[in-house]
Design an enzyme around this catalytic site. Sequence first.
Site, short mmCIF file in Angstrom:
data_model
loop_
_atom_site.label_atom_id
_atom_site.label_comp_id
_atom_site.label_asym_id
_atom_site.label_seq_id
_atom_site.Cartn_x
_atom_site.Cartn_y
_atom_site.Cartn_z
CG LEU A 17 0.79 -55.52 -1.63
CD1 LEU A 17 -0.21 -56.58 -0.82
CD2 LEU A 17 0.27 -55.43 -2.82
CG ASP A 18 0.38 -48.81 -2.88
OD1 ASP A 18 1.65 -48.77 -2.93
OD2 ASP A 18 -0.73 -48.20 -3.56
CB VAL A 19 0.39 -47.47 3.69
CG1 VAL A 19 -0.42 -47.44 5.09
CG2 VAL A 19 1.77 -47.10 4.04
CG HIS A 68 1.16 -45.55 -5.56
ND1 HIS A 68 1.17 -46.36 -4.46
CD2 HIS A 68 2.04 -44.54 -5.10
CE1 HIS A 68 1.78 -45.71 -3.50
NE2 HIS A 68 2.16 -44.61 -3.84
#
Length: 245
Positions: free
Chosen positions: A121-123, A204
Amino acid sequence: FASLVAVFRSTRVCISSSKEATSSPCHSKDIWRVVHSFVALMLAQKRITVDGVVASDSQQVIDEFSHIRLDDQVLQANTPRYIMMNKPAGTVCSNIDEVYPSLFNHLRIKHIAELHIAGRLDVDTTGMVLITDDGRWSKSITLPSKDCRKVYRVGLSKVIADDTCLELEKGVQLQGEENLTLPAVLEVISPKEVLLTITEGRYHQVKRMFAAVGNRVVSLHREKIGELCLDVEIGQWRYLTKDEV
């Protein structure tokens, strides 16, 4: 994957002067021949078991989680680990700290370096992350061909357009990519909040999908992977049960 001969070689089991297995290093110039002969003898005597079953083939394919015994001596007994974590925002899906801290800082277990994340997962994205040391299992989650569904709760900057559901179901063109996204399922919760179900994990992807239809993601939270529903608090984790794996 490996073979029984490779396991015996790596565990340094060899033939001593008494023709029995020892834990001392072999000094033969042709160690593979020696070990192969030893394994053949042990197989003929039905002294080797793999996952509780008497083995018969020195080239039997095994993996890192096969339980292997020679008589009462355990040669390999690794147990895979499967972990669910509720990822906090501001952490990275990495084994080590980068610009942001690693979510592994929330784990307090041994041999953490052997673990990897099945579906990053993204930050700034929160929610379910699955962590394991079983590479085959993680591929069953991340490969699009496995059709493992991931459900995201998405907050949007604009009211969802009437045709967005149809566009995402058909697949959208992401910037810089040739192939359309695979069909997605969209459930509208409110004018600016939706549940999105996808089977891919491109870079993303969720943010780029909504950008492709003229909207912008302002919050993103993964609630479900396959049949697993997130049930731990933010920053917390638990082991999956046998039935959940």
